[in-house]
Design an enzyme around this catalytic site. Sequence first.
Site, PDB file in Angstrom:
ATOM      1  N   HIS A  11     -18.104  -1.819  25.160  1.00 23.84           N
ATOM      2  CA  HIS A  11     -17.494  -2.770  24.224  1.00 23.84           C
ATOM      3  C   HIS A  11     -18.606  -3.675  23.717  1.00 23.84           C
ATOM      4  CE1 HIS A  11     -14.220  -5.384  22.668  1.00 23.84           C
ATOM      5  NE2 HIS A  11     -15.069  -6.360  22.916  1.00 23.84           N
ATOM      6  N   ILE A  12     -18.630  -3.934  22.418  1.00 24.22           N
ATOM      7  CA  ILE A  12     -19.667  -4.796  21.865  1.00 24.22           C
ATOM      8  C   ILE A  12     -19.059  -6.129  21.422  1.00 24.22           C
ATOM      9  CG2 ILE A  12     -21.207  -2.925  21.206  1.00 24.22           C
ATOM     10  CD1 ILE A  12     -20.239  -3.216  18.315  1.00 24.22           C
ATOM     11  N   ARG A  52      -5.388  -2.225  12.150  1.00 27.34           N
ATOM     12  CA  ARG A  52      -5.178  -1.896  13.561  1.00 27.34           C
ATOM     13  C   ARG A  52      -4.083  -2.765  14.170  1.00 27.34           C
ATOM     14  NH1 ARG A  52     -10.460   0.611  15.736  1.00 27.34           N
ATOM     15  NH2 ARG A  52      -9.927  -0.237  17.767  1.00 27.34           N
ATOM     16  N   GLU A 166     -12.605   6.507  20.793  1.00 29.06           N
ATOM     17  CA  GLU A 166     -12.399   5.209  21.436  1.00 29.06           C
ATOM     18  C   GLU A 166     -11.527   5.336  22.678  1.00 29.06           C
ATOM     19  OE1 GLU A 166     -11.327   1.858  18.923  1.00 29.06           O
ATOM     20  OE2 GLU A 166     -11.926   2.984  17.134  1.00 29.06           O
TER      21      GLU A 166
END
Length: 213
Positions: A11-12, A52, A166
Amino acid sequence: MTVPERPKLYHIAHVDRLPSIVADGYLWCDQEIQSRNPAGTTIGMNSIKTRRLSELRLVSHPSLFVGDCVPFYFCPRSVMLYLIHQGNHPELTYLGGQEPIIHFEVDLFDTVDWALDRGYRWAFTLSNAGAFYFEDRCDLGQLNEIDWDAVNATDWRHCKEGKQAEFLVERCFPWHLVERIGVLTKAVYNQAVNALPAHGHRPPVVIQRDWYY
């Protein structure tokens, strides 16, 4: 390529978001971030975040929007990081480059165990979960359907979709399961180390230049 024995997830986030993550004890999904408004810089594209949150649901969990989940990639050096590095995409609101971006590395199987223990749903996608055409799965026996060659490719011009697979976990992800934090430069290393708690979970911070462009 076969499925890795212990797949890792990434995760960034902007390094200035780290203090609030440590204080809360969780990484939050976009839905929670909207309501909590934590301190720190938001990265990504607002139009995709909106999609999303309100349009893209998981087939494996029909009541769950993608934005209700904390997203992870199956690799560092993601396509999204490249867009951040280039800084010229018309929908990108963050223009601070890749240097302040940090990677949280976690273990897939530990994540699934934690989610199942707490009744949180999880799934993985075979491509970008921000697109309308992604496929998702919620069976670890189907991890072989991920294009692992694409995931691990450094030149992904011809396998961009598979590269963007993902892993999604409902609502939140616990700070104590972060195994390490990867950074690009010594300056960001120092900033990340200084944000770690004096007591409690302190994952190692490592300079990982090969995780960046």
